[in-house]
Design an enzyme around this catalytic site. Sequence first.
Site, PDB file in Angstrom:
ATOM      1  N   CYS A  75     -11.085  -2.752   1.113  1.00  0.00           N
ATOM      2  CA  CYS A  75      -9.732  -2.397   1.566  1.00  0.00           C
ATOM      3  C   CYS A  75      -9.763  -1.362   2.687  1.00  0.00           C
ATOM      4  CB  CYS A  75      -8.908  -1.855   0.396  1.00  0.00           C
ATOM      5  SG  CYS A  75      -7.248  -1.368   0.899  1.00  0.00           S
ATOM      6  N   ARG A  97      -7.039   2.318   2.487  1.00  0.00           N
ATOM      7  CA  ARG A  97      -7.198   3.263   1.385  1.00  0.00           C
ATOM      8  C   ARG A  97      -6.733   4.684   1.647  1.00  0.00           C
ATOM      9  NH1 ARG A  97     -13.220   2.510  -0.394  1.00  0.00           N
ATOM     10  NH2 ARG A  97     -13.551   1.203   1.457  1.00  0.00           N
ATOM     11  N   TRP A 106       0.965  -3.029   1.952  1.00  0.00           N
ATOM     12  CA  TRP A 106       1.676  -3.806   2.968  1.00  0.00           C
ATOM     13  C   TRP A 106       0.630  -4.543   3.784  1.00  0.00           C
ATOM     14  CZ3 TRP A 106       2.343   1.540   2.443  1.00  0.00           C
ATOM     15  CH2 TRP A 106       1.540   2.321   3.250  1.00  0.00           C
ATOM     16  N   GLU A 117      -4.193 -10.201   9.004  1.00  0.00           N
ATOM     17  CA  GLU A 117      -4.362 -11.005   7.779  1.00  0.00           C
ATOM     18  C   GLU A 117      -3.550 -12.292   7.899  1.00  0.00           C
ATOM     19  OE1 GLU A 117      -3.285  -7.445   5.047  1.00  0.00           O
ATOM     20  OE2 GLU A 117      -4.652  -8.720   3.898  1.00  0.00           O
TER      21      GLU A 117
HETATM   22  N1  ARG Z   1      -5.475 -11.127   2.886  1.00  0.00           N
HETATM   23  C1  ARG Z   1      -4.507 -11.454   1.872  1.00  0.00           C
HETATM   24  C2  ARG Z   1      -3.371 -12.255   2.493  1.00  0.00           C
HETATM   25  O1  ARG Z   1      -3.377 -12.479   3.666  1.00  0.00           O
HETATM   26  C3  ARG Z   1      -3.928 -10.212   1.218  1.00  0.00           C
HETATM   27  C4  ARG Z   1      -4.940  -9.200   0.718  1.00  0.00           C
HETATM   28  C5  ARG Z   1      -4.333  -7.834   0.456  1.00  0.00           C
HETATM   29  N2  ARG Z   1      -3.800  -7.265   1.666  1.00  0.00           N
HETATM   30  C6  ARG Z   1      -3.155  -6.114   1.765  1.00  0.00           C
HETATM   31  N3  ARG Z   1      -2.702  -5.753   2.941  1.00  0.00           N
HETATM   32  N4  ARG Z   1      -2.957  -5.341   0.725  1.00  0.00           N
HETATM   33  O2  ARG Z   1      -2.447 -12.674   1.866  1.00  0.00           O
END
Ligand code: ARG
Length: 345
Positions: free
Chosen positions: A35, A38, A208, A213
Amino acid sequence: MTDGVPGLGAAGGAVVPTTTVAEAAALAWRHSARCVGRLHWKSLQVVDAEAAASCDDMFEALCGHLRLATNGGRIRPVMTVFRRWLAGEDEVRIWNHQLVRYAGYDLGGGQVLGDPANVELTAVARRLGWCPPSEPGRFDLLPLVLQYGSDLRWYPLPAECVLEVPLRHPRYPWVEKLALRWHAVPVISDMMLATGTAAHPCAPFNGWYMGTEIGARNLGDEARYHQLPVIAEGLGLDIRQTRNLWRDHALLVLNEAVLHSFEADGVRLVDHHQATAEFEQFCQLEKQRGREVSADWSWIVPPMAGSSTPAFHRHFPLLPELPNLLLQVPLWATARGRALLVAAP
Ligand code: ARG
């Protein structure tokens, strides 16, 4: 000290003693090697759902989680902790990888409508009796698949609990016509909270999003929504060659669309430059407190512009520590899970 998580002690990891589940939950975030977010570990809100004693109770708690976390777009990091697992007692599990997931319909011949990452969960939901909308689409919300002991049930997600963002681009109006969207809150729901003395196989949590991602991985990966060729064609780029860097141009435009749309809708998310700068700050703070940050480099470095972020130029030790959040085998891949599916009405 490592009961319930065999092997971790032997692997050389440390266990930080905790007194409350809320404290353990925050430390589990601090210790999560994959992560990048953090820095914010102390802001985790922990909801105690130990008293949940049925699938209905779980569903109610999970709707509460989504409402508390979504907060009209001002997303709050939340973890809801259900009862610990004790051998011989009813186990509590969420079969979804995240509370909000889009269906993936296997059309055969390697073709998938929707999110290919969720083909198995979609099949499980259908097996349990969930029916896709009459006109299946690319962004159909899957139901929650909840297990309490040997009781396995599905629940449609109430629309008022799910915030979504339709994507558009500040300079390319045609992007909106692609009808791409993503949900606001990633709530990971299939990991185990291991405190060091107890195992909670159901402890969904969220932060968030970081833009990449969604813009680089979920919508960009070939094995997910595979939108880079679509964007490149919109840009008028020749996708038969490589040297015009059409993939890179498309990644940039898709990620601009994600950042712009979330911002315009007032939904909190972080870009990868800010996120890695914050991670750097987290590492400094930990160092000042005499702690070494355990991290998985390939997860911390963002999937675009890697070398322009500080994380790229560092290396990190990767040591297991408790409390932590651990991966679990998907239920449909276990003998217990398959037996429950077969027995379901
Ligand atoms: N990578 C995953 C997604 O695209 C989520 C993982 C957790 N991500 C976060 N920002 N807490 O759905």
